[in-house]
Write an enzyme that holds these catalytic residues in place. Structure first.
Site, PDB file in Angstrom:
ATOM      1  N   CYS A  75       0.858  -1.178   0.000  1.00 23.57           N
ATOM      2  CA  CYS A  75       0.000   0.000   0.000  1.00 23.57           C
ATOM      3  C   CYS A  75       0.898   1.232   0.000  1.00 23.57           C
ATOM      4  CB  CYS A  75      -0.846  -0.046   1.264  1.00 23.57           C
ATOM      5  SG  CYS A  75      -1.832   1.415   1.595  1.00 23.57           S
ATOM      6  N   CYS A 184      -1.031   4.091  -6.343  1.00 23.19           N
ATOM      7  CA  CYS A 184      -1.885   3.410  -5.363  1.00 23.19           C
ATOM      8  C   CYS A 184      -2.026   1.985  -5.857  1.00 23.19           C
ATOM      9  CB  CYS A 184      -3.247   4.096  -5.303  1.00 23.19           C
ATOM     10  SG  CYS A 184      -4.482   3.195  -4.354  1.00 23.19           S
TER      11      CYS A 184
HETATM   12  N1  DGL Z   1      -4.011   0.668  -1.889  1.00 29.11           N
HETATM   13  C1  DGL Z   1      -3.659   1.855  -1.239  1.00 29.11           C
HETATM   14  C2  DGL Z   1      -2.446   2.551  -1.725  1.00 29.11           C
HETATM   15  O1  DGL Z   1      -1.632   1.934  -2.379  1.00 29.11           O
HETATM   16  C3  DGL Z   1      -4.514   2.516  -0.279  1.00 29.11           C
HETATM   17  C4  DGL Z   1      -5.709   3.168  -0.781  1.00 29.11           C
HETATM   18  C5  DGL Z   1      -6.561   3.683   0.310  1.00 29.11           C
HETATM   19  O2  DGL Z   1      -6.939   2.906   1.189  1.00 29.11           O
HETATM   20  O3  DGL Z   1      -6.877   4.876   0.293  1.00 29.11           O
HETATM   21  O4  DGL Z   1      -2.272   3.718  -1.485  1.00 29.11           O
END
Ligand code: DGL
Length: 259
Positions: A75, A184
């Site tokens: 993430c 993301c």
């Molecule tokens: N998958 C996430 C990232 O890479 C988080 C997205 C989120 O929960 O806002 O930032």
């Protein structure tokens, strides 16, 4: 159990980090993995740094209880806000994921690149330090408001997603970008829609393959590569909406757990 035989742990605010898991599993098919989708607390991108750090510690504790030998923070938001704190607090290797600004900024020919990420990532110190290294490139930053929530609610292929993407990408098209950085881990799942909007000349980059390579290198460096021939186990746990994660990893069982 010998440490190298223990699983790699991964976590994300939801299903997005499976885009990273896919790269890791394809490079390291002999490794057991445990993936945590903290979908109950998604999106992380709109949360404060303190909350993101707290959630990252909670996820790490759970992965360690399950015997993880290392943790991949799959993430960008959790990496850019919490990886320094995680590394200070735990005595295991951590791999993080950050937007691939550097390769895009180095290779751009139009001198303009776009970055689509969460508010948490774009406002983080780590991200801003990286961007500050490329003052001669026009970096067009855009928060992907609501995209993660829609994906987490199973609306990946909806008209709402398409409308938001058009709105977010138009200023980048106007600025003549030749690279779009997906900052993301949920966004690689949007590539088919993004391709319908962007000119063909724009390259779309994410960090998944680089993270997988780094994971392998760090395992090797710590003598943690699982070299025992066996059929590996891929475990997926979520604390909300299991059917959405199940639709993404359809070949593996998904368990609902309280973490
Ligand atoms: N998958 C996430 C990232 O890479 C988080 C997205 C989120 O929960 O806002 O930032």
């Amino acid at each position: 159990m010998e440490k190298s035989l223990q699983p790699i742990g991964l976590f994300d605010s939801g299903i997005g980090g499976t885009s990273i898991w896919k790269e890791i599993h394809s490079l390291l098919p002999n490794e057991d993995t445990i993936y945590l989708a903290d979908s109950r607390n998604a999106p992380y991108g709109q949360r404060s740094k303190e909350e993101i750090v707290e959630l990252s510690f909670k996820n790490t504790d759970y992965l360690l209880e399950q015997g993880a030998k290392m943790v991949v923070v799959a993430c960008n938001t959790a990496t850019t806000n919490a990886i320094t704190e995680l590394r200070k607090a735990y005595n295991i290797p951590f791999i993080g994921i950050e937007p691939a600004i550097k390769p895009a900024a180095i290779h751009t020919k139009t001198n303009a690149i776009g970055i689509l990420a969460t508010k948490g990532t774009l406002s983080s110190e780590l991200f801003n330090k990286t961007v500050a290294g490329f003052t001669d490139v026009n970096v067009i930053e855009q928060v992907g408001y609501n995209l993660v929530s829609l994906i987490e609610n199973g609306k990946l292929n909806s008209p709402e997603v398409m409308e938001l993407l058009k709105e977010y990408l138009q200023p980048m098209i106007d600025a003549n970008i030749d690279y779009l950085v997906l900052g993301c881990s949920h966004y690689p799942y949007l590539v088919p829609q993004i391709k319908k909007i962007l000119p063909e000349t724009v390259a779309i980059v994410d960090s998944g393959a680089a993270v997988a390579k780094r994971t392998k290198a760090v395992l090797k460096q710590h003598n943690l590569l699982n070299t025992l021939p066996h059929e590996s186990t891929q475990a997926f746990y979520t604390n909300f909406n299991p059917e959405v994660l199940q639709s993404i990893v359809s070949n593996y069982p998904v368990a609902e757990r309280d973490f």
